[in-house]
Design an enzyme around this catalytic site. Sequence first.
Site, mmCIF file in Angstrom:
data_model
loop_
_atom_site.group_PDB
_atom_site.id
_atom_site.type_symbol
_atom_site.label_atom_id
_atom_site.label_comp_id
_atom_site.label_asym_id
_atom_site.label_seq_id
_atom_site.Cartn_x
_atom_site.Cartn_y
_atom_site.Cartn_z
ATOM 1 N N LYS A 85 0.911 -1.278 0.034
ATOM 2 C CA LYS A 85 0.147 -0.045 -0.054
ATOM 3 C C LYS A 85 0.813 1.362 0.271
ATOM 4 O O LYS A 85 0.486 2.238 -0.660
ATOM 5 C CB LYS A 85 -0.970 -0.018 1.012
ATOM 6 C CG LYS A 85 -0.175 0.436 2.453
ATOM 7 C CD LYS A 85 -1.250 1.447 3.570
ATOM 8 C CE LYS A 85 -0.686 1.509 4.847
ATOM 9 N NZ LYS A 85 -0.060 2.794 4.935
ATOM 10 N N CYS B 145 -0.522 12.400 15.354
ATOM 11 C CA CYS B 145 -1.298 11.161 15.262
ATOM 12 C C CYS B 145 -1.092 10.128 16.029
ATOM 13 O O CYS B 145 -0.253 10.560 16.972
ATOM 14 C CB CYS B 145 -1.194 10.803 13.570
ATOM 15 S SG CYS B 145 0.199 9.708 13.506
ATOM 16 N N ARG C 73 4.777 13.546 13.658
ATOM 17 C CA ARG C 73 4.704 13.602 12.151
ATOM 18 C C ARG C 73 4.726 15.034 11.606
ATOM 19 O O ARG C 73 3.980 15.330 10.995
ATOM 20 C CB ARG C 73 3.574 12.465 11.770
ATOM 21 C CG ARG C 73 3.626 11.249 12.369
ATOM 22 C CD ARG C 73 2.659 10.130 11.714
ATOM 23 N NE ARG C 73 3.263 9.535 10.705
ATOM 24 C CZ ARG C 73 2.967 8.657 9.833
ATOM 25 N NH1 ARG C 73 1.773 8.291 10.069
ATOM 26 N NH2 ARG C 73 3.383 8.275 8.792
ATOM 27 N N ASP D 214 7.115 -0.550 11.113
ATOM 28 C CA ASP D 214 5.859 -1.129 10.895
ATOM 29 C C ASP D 214 5.541 -2.451 11.132
ATOM 30 O O ASP D 214 4.609 -2.999 11.455
ATOM 31 C CB ASP D 214 5.456 -1.112 9.583
ATOM 32 C CG ASP D 214 5.232 0.507 8.883
ATOM 33 O OD1 ASP D 214 5.122 1.456 10.026
ATOM 34 O OD2 ASP D 214 5.312 0.777 7.914
HETATM 35 N N1 EPU Z 1 9.778 13.716 9.719
HETATM 36 C C1 EPU Z 1 9.942 14.697 10.140
HETATM 37 N N2 EPU Z 1 9.849 15.647 9.299
HETATM 38 C C2 EPU Z 1 9.162 15.707 8.129
HETATM 39 C C3 EPU Z 1 8.776 14.285 7.862
HETATM 40 C C4 EPU Z 1 9.261 13.333 8.537
HETATM 41 O O1 EPU Z 1 10.517 15.132 11.146
HETATM 42 O O2 EPU Z 1 8.840 16.660 7.323
HETATM 43 C C5 EPU Z 1 10.097 12.616 10.756
HETATM 44 C C6 EPU Z 1 8.897 11.728 11.323
HETATM 45 O O3 EPU Z 1 8.091 12.535 12.356
HETATM 46 C C7 EPU Z 1 9.550 10.406 11.563
HETATM 47 C C8 EPU Z 1 10.644 10.314 10.606
HETATM 48 O O4 EPU Z 1 10.845 11.517 10.032
HETATM 49 O O5 EPU Z 1 10.093 10.545 12.858
HETATM 50 C C9 EPU Z 1 10.521 9.074 9.585
HETATM 51 O O6 EPU Z 1 9.116 9.287 9.048
HETATM 52 P P1 EPU Z 1 8.901 9.227 7.470
HETATM 53 O O7 EPU Z 1 8.518 10.388 6.958
HETATM 54 O O8 EPU Z 1 9.850 8.198 6.964
HETATM 55 O O9 EPU Z 1 7.548 8.575 7.581
HETATM 56 P P2 EPU Z 1 6.312 8.442 6.457
HETATM 57 O O10 EPU Z 1 6.760 8.809 5.170
HETATM 58 O O11 EPU Z 1 5.190 9.631 7.169
HETATM 59 C C10 EPU Z 1 6.084 5.924 5.867
HETATM 60 C C11 EPU Z 1 5.097 5.152 5.796
HETATM 61 C C12 EPU Z 1 4.626 4.507 7.249
HETATM 62 C C13 EPU Z 1 6.081 4.062 7.788
HETATM 63 C C14 EPU Z 1 7.155 5.033 7.610
HETATM 64 C C15 EPU Z 1 8.674 4.648 8.185
HETATM 65 C C16 EPU Z 1 3.620 5.597 4.084
HETATM 66 C C17 EPU Z 1 2.447 6.190 3.508
HETATM 67 N N3 EPU Z 1 3.959 5.564 5.577
HETATM 68 O O12 EPU Z 1 5.433 7.324 6.747
HETATM 69 O O13 EPU Z 1 4.058 3.549 7.187
HETATM 70 O O14 EPU Z 1 6.043 3.832 9.195
HETATM 71 O O15 EPU Z 1 7.242 5.784 6.324
HETATM 72 O O16 EPU Z 1 9.028 3.526 7.430
HETATM 73 O O17 EPU Z 1 4.574 5.226 3.142
HETATM 74 C C18 EPU Z 1 2.106 2.149 8.067
HETATM 75 O O18 EPU Z 1 2.005 1.746 6.719
HETATM 76 O O19 EPU Z 1 1.468 1.770 8.925
HETATM 77 C C19 EPU Z 1 3.062 3.430 8.440
HETATM 78 C C20 EPU Z 1 2.794 4.193 9.282
#
Ligand code: EPU
Length: 438
Positions: free
Chosen positions: A27, A125, A130, A323
């Site tokens: 997904k 969340c 996030r 995850d």
């Molecule tokens: N972060 C920041 N600033 C930003 C963006 C992220 O500080 O602008 C921080 C986040 O708070 C976190 C870290 O960076 O502490 C990593 O977050 P990341 O951006 O990698 O996560 P994401 O892209 O929001 C995706 C998956 C998540 C998965 C994470 C880590 C999707 C839709 N979601 O989230 O999946 O846990 O990467 O692998 O791709 C799930 O599928 O249940 C899920 C939560």
Amino acid sequence: MKTPAFLMKGLAGKKTLKGHVTINGAKNAALKAMATAVLFDKKVRLENVPHTADIDTMSAILEKLGAKITPVRNHIMEIDTTSMTAANSTDIDPKLAGGMRASVVLTGPLLARFGKVSFPAPGGCVIGARPINLFLEGYKKMGAKVTLENGLYQITAPNGLSGMDNFFHIISVGGTETLMMAATLAKGKTILSNCAKEPEIVNVAEWLTSCGAKIKGAGTSTIEITGSGGKLLHADQAKPFVTIPDRIEAGSFLLLGALCAKDLVIEKCEPKHMMAVLHLLGDAGVVTEVGADTITLKGNTRANAAFKSFNISTKEYPGFPTDLQAPAVVFLTQVTGESSVLETIFEGRFKYVEDLIQLGANITVINPREVRTKGPTAFAKTIGDLYAHDIRAGFAIVMAALVANGHFKVHNAHLIDRGYENLEERLTALGVEIRRVL
Ligand code: EPU
């Protein structure tokens, strides 16, 4: 609002499940591929798309923006963004976006194509704060102006985006994907350093490249994109986006199978994306047969107490995925020994632990980022109501109920539906007594 729940019966520590489970497309790759549809000059076709609730939410957001979508059928969907316009298609619906963090990924393609986008500031969340600072900093470096008015971000780049040099101070999956997408239509070259290396990013980058985007290095820490200067990508109908297998879904079934299945074949997965979990389970004593696209648990009749515990520190790919942290903690409650589980990606991903403790798990919360488990513990039958807190913790709670002795109602099944298609049907096929109620 009435939400669905699962009524299910635990196996009281027995390993009776058997059969085959087919892994769906990831997904977290399909959602991003949906966002890329905005970068194209005509209809795109996506295959192996899991029919999860998050995919439906992304469809609804795109439709509200004017895209025409053929909904997922047989795991295939088509998205046509040709009738989207700068006048009508740049305000992401705040309510829909509030339900799914991944919607922020859409801001990159919308800004790159139309020179503006508005979207709600994402709130905290259940798995942590996030923030979106990495996205906003990237857009500013590309020449965009960012303002926040009445809880809505307004981002504008009337002259289009320009290439830039960006170092991610925090490794971010969504940040990497979004700036990569935005850069494909920007003017000039973008270099993204300290990128996330998740296979889902590679999946999307390879598809964009096959459609004319100039992206090099996806899957490594440096990605270089030469932008098209506003020219949209062109989808070759013979080359659809094919979603890679969901490594998190496969890992979830593997951990569940290790505790509850006698014989289980996990089909259509990609074991090479699952090395961290496969190695840890191997060290614990779980015997798996790994094929090209299958993982088999055969004659898995050893008592769970005969398995050994391990420590976990969640990490970006290829490390142990955050995850799978919750399903792995359930595993650790059933095997022998003490473990430390460190959550290094998100600061609030242990809410489900309270439910496990009520079931009888021996877990100590050291701080919001660390728990220690001591196993094995038999789960009690006194608790009937359990709650899914998020997608993955929801799966973990189903797993915990299955290990336990008694009948359970797992509330908030709609959160599990966000990431697992028809979980109850697939578990039923393996021999679980489970049904959905409203
Ligand atoms: N972060 C920041 N600033 C930003 C963006 C992220 O500080 O602008 C921080 C986040 O708070 C976190 C870290 O960076 O502490 C990593 O977050 P990341 O951006 O990698 O996560 P994401 O892209 O929001 C995706 C998956 C998540 C998965 C994470 C880590 C999707 C839709 N979601 O989230 O999946 O846990 O990467 O692998 O791709 C799930 O599928 O249940 C899920 C939560």
